[in-house]
Design a protein around this motif. Structure first.
Motif, PDB file in Angstrom:
ATOM      1  N   ARG A 156       0.796  -1.368   0.037  1.00 48.14           N
ATOM      2  CA  ARG A 156       0.024  -0.047   0.020  1.00 48.14           C
ATOM      3  C   ARG A 156       0.786   1.104   0.065  1.00 48.14           C
ATOM      4  NH1 ARG A 156      -3.124  -1.930   3.672  1.00 48.14           N
ATOM      5  NH2 ARG A 156      -1.988  -0.878   5.511  1.00 48.14           N
ATOM      6  N   GLU A 160       1.109   4.201  -2.897  1.00 49.63           N
ATOM      7  CA  GLU A 160       0.721   5.610  -2.744  1.00 49.63           C
ATOM      8  C   GLU A 160       1.744   6.431  -3.226  1.00 49.63           C
ATOM      9  OE1 GLU A 160      -0.451   6.228   1.500  1.00 49.63           O
ATOM     10  OE2 GLU A 160      -2.096   4.593   1.316  1.00 49.63           O
ATOM     11  N   TYR A 161       3.017   6.185  -2.747  1.00 43.74           N
ATOM     12  CA  TYR A 161       4.104   6.943  -2.839  1.00 43.74           C
ATOM     13  C   TYR A 161       5.110   6.480  -4.153  1.00 43.74           C
ATOM     14  CZ  TYR A 161       2.802   8.566   1.673  1.00 43.74           C
ATOM     15  OH  TYR A 161       2.208   9.166   2.433  1.00 43.74           O
TER      16      TYR A 161
END
Length: 182
Positions: A156, A160-161
């Motif tokens: 996750r 996201e990054y």
């Protein structure tokens, strides 16, 4: 016998030249260069000869002082591993715990602790070699061990990054992200 000694061919008075190909000449020059390098290495004096002899007690006290914190970490890791192993062996002895899956979970915990102990041993050995001067670079940091529970959170985080990390890797993309949108 005296006649056979008299009949020997006299040695040539001048030098005889043998024709060599260009490859042979370069190969001979390479061999001569390697021999010169090896003799230069062998005739050099070791740098340790110019240093004064080590004081054994001072060296040992210094090494033990620097390794004290690693010893404490290693003892803690060893204690955690032995506790996890005892719990797993207790769970393995009970048929109810084997059927309910407690034994399997205890085995996973024991294996994690064992991997952590092995990594700590690697770190301590590398630190010892670095302190004694047998290793030029400092020890690699301790690695965290990913458990199956940590993998979804890590995936996750990567999702996201991921854009930011790829932008930081490429300078031109970082500049375009930093500019305000018109």
């Amino acid at each position: 016998m005296k006649d056979s000694l008299k009949k020997t061919v006299p040695a040539p008075t001048g030098r005889t030249h043998r024709t060599m190909r260009l490859g042979e000449i370069s190969q001979r020059a390479c061999i001569v260069g390697i021999i010169k390098e090896k003799t230069a290495i062998l005739t050099r004096q070791a740098p340790e000869r110019s240093l004064p002899p080590l004081n054994r007690t001072h060296s040992l006290t210094q090494w033990t002082y620097e390794l004290t914190k690693y010893q404490k970490q290693l003892r803690r890791c060893r204690k955690r591993y032995s506790t996890a192993k005892k719990e797993w062996q207790k769970a393995q002895a009970s048929w109810w715990r084997r059927l309910s899956g407690i034994s399997r979970r205890r085995k996973q915990v024991m294996e994690e602790k064992f991997l952590h102990l092995l990594d700590m041993i690697r770190y301590v050995v590398q630190a010892l070699l670095h302190i004694t001067g047998l290793r030029a670079i400092p020890p690699e940091p301790l690695r965290t061990i990913l458990t199956p529970q940590d993998k979804p959170a890590l995936e996750r985080f990567i999702k996201e990054y991921d854009d930011e990390f790829t932008a930081m890797a490429h300078a031109c993309k970082a500049l375009t992200l930093a500019e305000p949108a018109l």
